[in-house]
Design an enzyme around this catalytic site. Structure first.
Site, PDB file in Angstrom:
ATOM      1  N   GLU A  60       0.587  -1.214   0.007  1.00  0.00           N
ATOM      2  CA  GLU A  60       0.132   0.062  -0.003  1.00  0.00           C
ATOM      3  C   GLU A  60       0.722   1.169   0.044  1.00  0.00           C
ATOM      4  O   GLU A  60       0.467   2.302  -0.716  1.00  0.00           O
ATOM      5  CB  GLU A  60      -0.826   0.044   1.141  1.00  0.00           C
ATOM      6  N   HIS A 129     -10.692  -5.401   8.837  1.00  0.00           N
ATOM      7  CA  HIS A 129     -11.915  -5.421   7.761  1.00  0.00           C
ATOM      8  C   HIS A 129     -12.938  -4.449   8.126  1.00  0.00           C
ATOM      9  O   HIS A 129     -14.019  -4.501   7.251  1.00  0.00           O
ATOM     10  CB  HIS A 129     -12.333  -6.666   7.310  1.00  0.00           C
TER      11      HIS A 129
END
Ligand SMILES: Cc1ncc(C[n+]2csc(CCOP(=O)(O)OP(=O)(O)O)c2C)c(N)n1
Ligand SMILES: [Mg+2]
Lengths: 326, 400
Positions: A60, A129
């Site tokens: 990322e 998540h």
């Protein structure tokens, strides 16, 4: 008019932006053939090619860092972060680099990039998540932060975010990706500015402010409250930085009461800023302190008890009761 | 846990590593290249690795019991894995990440560890967990959503699963640095010297954390083995997206020698990992192992691989199945027969029943338990919210 979900609406918005402007590219993990784990980029690589819908290596910091470079070269990258909890490896790039570059260049460069993040809980997922990390980015000067709550907004807001010359963190309410609504895919102008709050439901007794996935919860709460004779005005903030305090203050001056809701923990969350700003601005109109209804100040819990963590309809109504009790 | 230490000729592991350093770079990543260490062909034929007889020597030291154990572990964990997938389909687990196809890589490497060694897993290391002695129900608890792991890592020297890709590799190096500070490296005492094994995937090799862990390990000469299971996929992304050279060469530039091994050959994985762990324990520093294998199932139960890969590839890899090949070897060498295999199957089915029943009877946590264990010492905000939560919950019980 088409009846589509938020995920499809964002897909359609990106498609239009890519058709309009060849400089728009998308970067992220699994966004090509798979179409992203939520299918938000579905078919875009097929239609625009691998050089515009770029499957990146699994890193990322790399995605955001290289997107900065693409932007410096004149592109308008849309970055997809796979899940809220996986933006942190890119935190330094976003907060130290993306946010500050314009100021550091004394305005000579701009970084028109959109960082899309599926946000929030309620999908029964394993850890990392279900995070709500908007406050970190809203706290960072140089970033704009928006959160869509319905398909029509999703469609327009993503296009406006792509057109913005400032970097924007764009939150997508993942548990609502499939909730459908009417979107006019042929319209040519956006109904309102990207940074404007809206009255999602008019009411007179209490103002409830929400954004992203909580808007629906609050609208449902307002429906229930109406049956009990209490009139709730729901404000969809839409933009978290900047905050549209005008729409909110106008509502609070009318109702005299404000409940701010979000999934994120309340401690130093968006609600804290809003409570402070509205208390100052609407002090003489307030009949009660601003009430915050949010997640607890805990690590997001295991999914089997996430419903006890997430503010639901009852917790919103409890907040409304508390506001009315003054 | 097996503990068949084979006395290695001193520095043999390191010599092997150095030899690997100079191995020719293959033209393509393709099928893993000829330089992958293999001791058991896909047909189950026992072969030697030219140039590295010490790997064969390691295997020759194993008893028939050990070899049958390699088989049993793989069958049992595959059965647990299948049961977990079924439980997810029935709504009993939120999600499951299957290890199907990677049994040899996990069982072979885990069996090369000593009790005092420490393992840092990803979220897919069910086979390693099994060999370390972690109750499979602990793993299911995480995927069911009753906790975020919850087992005591120090009970089996098996850390919690890490979902943030690559983060655990740095923890592994830090743990190894602690071992160094404790003077538990290179003393020559078999029960004292320890090393760490860090598991990660092919996709993870792109992450900054993983690359930093190579640098740290080499800089500190830490007793850590980087064990990369190259299962060819990071969700939908083929390994070629992450690397243009074979992964076992990736850490070399940082100073960690690398060895590639046929990850579906449990004997080769065992021998190579054992050599690397021995080298690390003896103070020779870090190494990287790439176990070349294949993710036979979906990434997780949420994934749909038909979107990005063709079933023909999967069919090819079926012919390289790790369990079938060991079974063929055990049969042809007379080390096990049908009655043994049947008994293992019966045991596997019984284990599956235990796992299923255990899963179904796993209670949901008390909602108020979310306020527990956030801090070691009491925190006023947590306590205030715990009280508010209790009062709020009670307001419903009061007959609202
Ligand atoms: C920092 C981070 N980014 C993204 C993800 C989402 N994600 C989960 S698994 C995965 C692929 C991992 O591939 P690999 O390292 O090869 O391991 P495998 O799943 O194949 O065992 C991704 C992208 C994540 N968990 N963490
Ligand atoms: Mg992989």
């Amino acid at each position: 008019m088409s009846k589509i979900g938020i995920g499809k609406a964002i897909n359609a918005g990106m498609r239009r932006a890519m058709e309009r402007d060849p400089k728009v590219v998308i970067m992220g993990e699994d966004i090509g053939k798979l179409g992203g784990v939520f299918r938000v980029t579905e078919n875009l690589q097929k239609d625009f090619g691998e050089d515009r819908v770029i499957d990146t290596p699994l890193a990322e910091s790399g995605i955001v860092g290289t997107a900065i470079g693409m932007a410096l070269r004149g592109y308008r990258p849309i970055v997809e972060i796979q899940f809220d909890g996986f933006v942190y490896p890119a935190f330094s790039q976003i907060t130290c680099q993306v946010a500050k570059m314009r100021a550091r260049s004394l305005g000579k460069i701009k970084l028109p990039m959109v960082i899309r993040i599926p946000v929030g809980g309620g999908i029964g997922a394993v850890e990392h998540h279900s995070e709500s990390n908007e406050a970190y980015f809203a706290h960072t000067a140089g970033l704009r932060v928006v959160a869509c709550s319905n398909p029509e907004d999703a469609y327009w807001m993503i296009q406006q975010a792509i057109e913005s010359d400032d970097p924007i963190v764009f939150y997508e309410p993942k548990r609502r990706y499939h909730e459908k609504g009417e979107v006019d895919l042929t319209a040519t102008t956006a109904p309102r500015s990207l940074f404007e709050a809206t009255i999602a439901r008019a009411g007179s007794d209490v103002t409830v402010a929400a954004y992203g996935p909580m808007v629906k919860v609050c609208l449902d709460a307002a429906t229930v409250a109406a049956e009990e004779g209490r009139s709730i005005e729901v404000i969809d903030l839409r933009s978290l930085s900047p905050l549209d305090l005008d729409v909110l203050a106008t509502s609070v001056e009318k109702t005299g009461r404000l409940v701010v809701t979000h999934e994120a923990p309340t401690f130093l969350g968006m609600g804290a800023e809003i409570a402070a700003a509205i208390s100052q601005r609407c002090f003489y109109h307030l009949e009660s302190p601003v009430i915050r209804v949010g997640g607890y100040n805990l690590p997001y819990p295991p999914s089997r008890i996430e419903e006890d963590f997430l503010p639901d309809l009852d917790r919103v109504l409890d907040g409304v009761d508390r506001a009315l009790a003054y | 846990m097996s503990d068949n230490e084979v006395a290695m000729p001193e520095h043999a592991a390191h010599a092997a590593a150095v030899a690997a350093l100079t191995a020719p770079v293959p033209e393509t990543i393709g099928d893993g290249g000829a330089e992958l260490v293999q001791l058991l062909t896909p047909e189950g034929e026992r072969v030697d690795h030219v140039g590295h007889p010490e790997y064969s020597a390691t295997i020759d030291e194993l008893t028939d019991d050990d070899l049958r154990g390699f088989y049993r572990d793989q069958v049992l964990i595959r059965r647990v894995d299948a049961e977990a997938t079924a439980l997810q389909r029935q709504g009993e687990l939120g999600i499951w990440a299957s290890l199907l196809g990677q049994e040899a890589a996990q069982v072979g490497s885990a069996r090369a560890l000593r009790t005092q060694d420490y393992a840092f897993p990803t979220y897919r290391e069910h086979g390693v967990a099994w060999v370390r002695g972690v109750n499979p129900l602990n793993l299911l608890g995480l995927f069911r959503g009753v906790n975020q792991g919850g087992w005591d890592p120090n009970e089996n020297n098996f850390h919690l699963y890490t979902i943030v890709i690559g983060a655990q590799t740095l923890h592994a190096v830090g743990y190894a640095m602690g071992i160094q500070h404790d003077h538990a490296v290179g003393t020559g005492e078999p029960d004292r010297d320890a090393a760490v094994i860090a598991y990660f995937g092919d996709g993870a090799t792109a992450q900054g954390d993983v690359n930093e862990s190579f640098v740290y390990a080499a800089s500190m000469n830490a007793p850590v083995v980087f064990f990369c299971q190259n299962n060819q996929w990071a969700i939908s992304q083929p390994v070629e997206k992450q690397t243009r050279i074979p992964l076992y060469q990736r850490a070399r530039g940082c100073g960690c020698p690398g060895v590639g091994v046929d990850g579906n050959d449990v004997l080769a994985v065992y021998a190579v990992t054992k050599a690397a762990m021995n080298a690390a324990r003896s103070g020779q520093g870090p190494m990287m192992i790439e176990a070349y294998t294949y993710r036979m199932g979906a990434h997780t139960t949420s994934d749909d691989p038909t979107k990005y890969r063709v079933s023909a590839d999967v069919e090819v890899w079926k012919l390289r199945d790790p369990i079938a090949r060991l079974k063929a070897y055990l049969t042809s060498s007379g080390k096990a027969d049908k009655s043994y295999f049947d008994a293992v199957d019966v045991e596997a089915d019984a284990l599956a029943v235990t796992v299923r029943e255990g899963c179904l009877s796993m209670p949901d946590p008390e909602p108020a338990s979310m306020f527990d264990n956030v801090y070691v010492d009491e925190h006023p905000l947590v306590e205030a919210e715990r009280a508010a939560f209790a009062a709020y919950t009670a307001s419903f019980e009061g007959g609202h």
